[in-house]
Design an enzyme around this catalytic site. Structure first.
Site, mmCIF file in Angstrom:
data_model
loop_
_atom_site.group_PDB
_atom_site.id
_atom_site.type_symbol
_atom_site.label_atom_id
_atom_site.label_comp_id
_atom_site.label_asym_id
_atom_site.label_seq_id
_atom_site.Cartn_x
_atom_site.Cartn_y
_atom_site.Cartn_z
ATOM 1 N N SER A 113 0.800 -1.224 0.000
ATOM 2 C CA SER A 113 0.000 0.000 0.000
ATOM 3 C C SER A 113 0.834 1.277 0.000
ATOM 4 C CB SER A 113 -0.958 -0.035 1.183
ATOM 5 O OG SER A 113 -1.853 1.032 1.117
ATOM 6 N N HIS A 114 0.722 2.043 1.071
ATOM 7 C CA HIS A 114 1.348 3.360 1.154
ATOM 8 C C HIS A 114 2.767 3.292 1.733
ATOM 9 C CE1 HIS A 114 -0.779 2.045 4.623
ATOM 10 N NE2 HIS A 114 0.049 2.756 5.371
ATOM 11 N N ASP A 277 -2.652 6.420 -3.195
ATOM 12 C CA ASP A 277 -1.493 5.772 -2.581
ATOM 13 C C ASP A 277 -0.867 4.699 -3.472
ATOM 14 O OD1 ASP A 277 -3.482 3.844 -2.381
ATOM 15 O OD2 ASP A 277 -2.734 3.072 -0.476
ATOM 16 N N ASP A 279 -1.067 1.477 -3.888
ATOM 17 C CA ASP A 279 -1.890 0.498 -4.601
ATOM 18 C C ASP A 279 -3.228 1.065 -5.063
ATOM 19 O OD1 ASP A 279 -2.688 0.688 -1.922
ATOM 20 O OD2 ASP A 279 -3.561 -1.314 -1.933
ATOM 21 N N ASP A 281 -5.816 2.489 -3.535
ATOM 22 C CA ASP A 281 -7.102 2.388 -2.838
ATOM 23 C C ASP A 281 -7.378 3.564 -1.909
ATOM 24 O OD1 ASP A 281 -5.222 1.645 -0.988
ATOM 25 O OD2 ASP A 281 -6.155 -0.269 -0.436
ATOM 26 N N ARG A 282 -6.380 4.411 -1.670
ATOM 27 C CA ARG A 282 -6.620 5.561 -0.800
ATOM 28 C C ARG A 282 -6.800 6.834 -1.619
ATOM 29 N NH1 ARG A 282 -3.148 5.212 4.716
ATOM 30 N NH2 ARG A 282 -3.551 3.024 5.123
ATOM 31 N N THR A 344 -11.274 -1.569 12.238
ATOM 32 C CA THR A 344 -10.429 -1.026 11.184
ATOM 33 C C THR A 344 -10.034 -2.100 10.172
ATOM 34 O OG1 THR A 344 -9.570 0.663 12.647
ATOM 35 C CG2 THR A 344 -8.155 0.024 10.823
ATOM 36 N N GLU A 363 -13.102 4.919 5.816
ATOM 37 C CA GLU A 363 -12.207 4.930 6.969
ATOM 38 C C GLU A 363 -11.537 6.292 7.038
ATOM 39 O OE1 GLU A 363 -10.283 1.012 8.127
ATOM 40 O OE2 GLU A 363 -9.914 1.110 5.983
ATOM 41 N N LYS A 376 -11.509 -0.391 -0.931
ATOM 42 C CA LYS A 376 -11.611 1.053 -1.040
ATOM 43 C C LYS A 376 -11.017 1.454 -2.376
ATOM 44 C CE LYS A 376 -7.628 1.791 2.044
ATOM 45 N NZ LYS A 376 -7.411 0.559 2.823
HETATM 46 C C1 VG1 Z 1 -4.106 1.247 8.217
HETATM 47 C C2 VG1 Z 1 -5.335 2.116 8.365
HETATM 48 C C3 VG1 Z 1 -6.579 1.311 8.053
HETATM 49 C C4 VG1 Z 1 -6.445 0.692 6.659
HETATM 50 C C5 VG1 Z 1 -5.161 -0.105 6.540
HETATM 51 C C6 VG1 Z 1 -4.923 -0.615 5.123
HETATM 52 O O1 VG1 Z 1 -4.162 0.173 9.138
HETATM 53 O O2 VG1 Z 1 -5.415 2.673 9.643
HETATM 54 O O3 VG1 Z 1 -7.703 2.136 8.160
HETATM 55 O O4 VG1 Z 1 -7.541 -0.144 6.377
HETATM 56 O O5 VG1 Z 1 -4.053 0.711 6.897
HETATM 57 O O6 VG1 Z 1 -4.799 0.445 4.227
HETATM 58 P P1 VG1 Z 1 -3.389 0.181 10.542
HETATM 59 O O7 VG1 Z 1 -3.654 -1.155 11.118
HETATM 60 O O8 VG1 Z 1 -1.955 0.466 10.215
HETATM 61 O O9 VG1 Z 1 -3.989 1.308 11.322
HETATM 62 V V1 VG1 Z 1 -3.925 0.303 2.768
HETATM 63 O O10 VG1 Z 1 -4.245 1.545 1.820
HETATM 64 O O11 VG1 Z 1 -3.431 -1.091 2.887
HETATM 65 O O12 VG1 Z 1 -4.419 -0.734 1.946
HETATM 66 CO CO CO Z 2 -3.515 1.257 -0.034
#
Ligand code: VG1
Ligand code: CO
Length: 543
Positions: A113-114, A277, A279, A281-282, A344, A363, A376
């Site tokens: 992800s990010h 981000d 991937d 999804d954000r 979450t 979220e 997302k």
């Molecule tokens: C974080 C965020 C959560 C989100 C997750 C995956 O998790 O707080 O809201 O769903 O990342 O996002 P954590 O456990 O670090 O708080 V991402 O864009 O993987 O896909």
């Molecule tokens: Co992501």
């Protein structure tokens, strides 16, 4: 096709977190590490012989190598076909859309992800089920159990497949199809939003910037915003996906998307700015000199959804993660529709969407999505905002302020302490849990604690229970503080503190959130002993 069965031994700690298994690249590069996890996924699934698997990733370092391994293992384990994004790239929402459109058995998404990428960065893997969404906890737990007991994995001696060329590669009864996911995704977006209206908006001179942060959304955004909707070339910035995201941190927030933030808060700022981000999804939504909190964005999309063709009949309900502000609840209440508070992580929304209980989900962590997929979806949220801007012909700030005037404003902020010692972080949480009884009824200045608990959730569809999902401290005036440890980091622990307070008076709705929340921030420090446990004076990131 020759299949080899290779003896292996379990690795410790292959436990999926909030969103799959995330580790440093060099952890994944260890011999048999990825293979073990992939075999554990397959071992926890039934009846997939001859069926289709979707595979793709966010394009980060090690993506291509990992995909070649997964193709060989999918063939050896009996999948009939694997659909792969061109060059091995699929945004997370596009992967979800492809699984659904082609009725695949499931999918493997390679993403952290990010989190930063490159040889020193992070890598990740997760499994999505046939509805296109992240595997629910019972599946991720089964995968974990298999990682701890497995003794062998299966791999076929397929040649490496050229993922740059669209088309099918067949080896006996196994097919690999390299697909152009951008066109399928763009087609889906056209069914949801009024593209003609958005085209007219751009023709009238409306300016926006979209920052793809050298991550996966670049090609999707260029095709949709610049080619289909006629936004000027250059609207999409950092649009070429790079294995190390141009050495950036592909996290669309005010800290890491600073290039976009400088444009949106500079002279001659465009009307609209957005970023996505690693991937895809954000999403982060900005107006001219204006930041829209993700919690507000969810509420505003919900309140205006009827303006877009895909949601013209209204919403079945709204779901939000527990730490997300209650702004969306107020919209649901006024509309007389259901409102759900989940732990979450996107995996908790799947059942609500499948059962038709919720249409929009969100979220606070820059994630918004709907029933169109089961993840997302960053670019979807951007198009939704564009469609609303085109329909309402108002500025971003104007839309947000009028929303506050109608519903009130939920002042909101998240404070993250990253890279904290794991033992210290757990001790802090344990200490909080021991204080629940003592805290209830206690006065802190004007704030009186009404309740404290450790959030647990019973899924309204399958009744499964998820406990230990974050500590909530609620005050009698509706304000809240939430404490949670992150489940996505790869170094130490990340402590997240979420702060919220409600303001109904329009005259008091345009203040700085950090100032309005200052007293709650102080209370959070006092009851959790943040400085004492973490040794930190201030948070790493404030959103
Ligand atoms: C974080 C965020 C959560 C989100 C997750 C995956 O998790 O707080 O809201 O769903 O990342 O996002 P954590 O456990 O670090 O708080 V991402 O864009 O993987 O896909
Ligand atoms: Co992501």
């Amino acid at each position: 096709m020759k299949v080899q069965t290779i003896t292996t031994t379990p690795f410790s700690g292959q436990k999926p977190g909030t969103s799959g298994l995330r580790k440093k690249v060099n952890v994944f590069q260890q011999a048999r590490y990825l293979e073990n996890f992939v075999q554990a996924i397959f071992d926890s699934l039934d009846n997939f012989q001859g069926k289709t698997l979707v595979v793709g990733g966010d394009g980060r370092y090690y993506n291509q190598q990992a995909i070649q391994i997964i193709l060989k293992m999918a063939a050896a384990n009996g999948f009939g076909k694997v659909m792969v994004g061109q060059n091995g790239i699929l945004s997370t929402p596009a992967a979800s859309a492809i699984i659904r459109k082609y009725q695949a058995f499931g999918g493997i998404i390679l993403s952290a992800s990010h989190n930063p990428g490159g040889p020193e960065g992070d890598f990740g893997i997760k499994y999505n089920i046939s509805n296109g969404g992240p595997a629910p906890e019972k599946v991720t737990e089964a995968i974990y159990e298999h990682t701890q007991t497995m003794g062998e994995y299966r791999i076929a001696d397929l040649p490496s497949i050229d993922l740059s060329q669209l088309g099918a590669f067949t080896q006996e009864t196994f097919v690999v199809e390299v697909i152009d996911a951008v066109s399928d995704y763009a087609e889906l977006m056209e069914t949801l939003f009024d593209f003609d209206r958005i085209k007219e908006l751009f023709q009238s001179g409306f300016a926006m910037r979209f920052d793809a942060m050298h991550a996966v959304t670049g090609p999707y955004a260029k095709t949709i915003l610049e080619n289909k909707l006629g936004a000027p070339v250059g609207t999409v910035m950092n649009g070429i996906p790079l294995e190390d995201f141009g050495q950036g941190h592909p996290d669309p927030n005010l800290t890491y998307a600073h290039e976009l933030v400088e444009i949106m808060f500079g002279d001659n700022a465009p009307e609209f700015g957005a970023a996505s981000d690693g991937d895809g999804d954000r999403n982060m939504i900005l107006g001219n000199h204006f930041f829209v909190t993700p919690s507000d964005s969810l509420a505003i999309l919900a309140a205006n959804a009827h303006l877009s063709p895909g949601y013209k009949d209204g919403l079945a309900g709204i779901a939000r993660s527990m730490p997300t502000s209650k702004a969306a609840d107020l919209v649901a209440e006024k509309a007389g529709i259901g409102c759900y508070e989940t732990p979450t992580g996107w995996k908790f929304f799947g059942n609500l969407l499948d059962a038709g209980k919720a249409t929009l989900c969100g979220e606070e962590s820059f994630g918004t999505g709907s029933s169109h997929v089961r993840e997302k979806d960053g670019l979807w949220a951007v198009l939704f905002w564009l469609d609303i801007l085109a329909a309402r012909q108002q500025s971003v700030a104007g839309i947000v302020r009028s929303h506050w005037a109608t519903y009130g404003r939920n002042y909101y902020s998240r404070h993250d302490y990253e890279g904290v010692d794991s033992h210290a972080a757990s001790a802090l949480m344990d200490n909080l849990k021991h204080q629940f009884e003592k805290l209830v009824g206690k006065l802190f200045g004007n704030y009186e604690v009404e309740f404290c608990d450790d959030f647990s959730y019973t899924d309204p569809v399958d009744n499964s229970l998820s406990s230990n999902q974050g500590i909530r401290v609620g005050f009698t005036d509706g304000s809240r503080i939430v404490f949670r440890l992150s489940g996505t980091g790869t170094e130490g622990a990340t402590l997240r503190i979420y702060l919220e307070s409600f303001e109904s008076e329009t005259a008091k709705q345009d203040l700085d959130a950090q100032i309005v929340l200052a007293e709650l921030i102080q209370i959070a420090n006092e009851i959790a002993g943040i400085q004492k446990y973490t040794g930190r004076e201030k948070p790493t990131v404030i959103t």
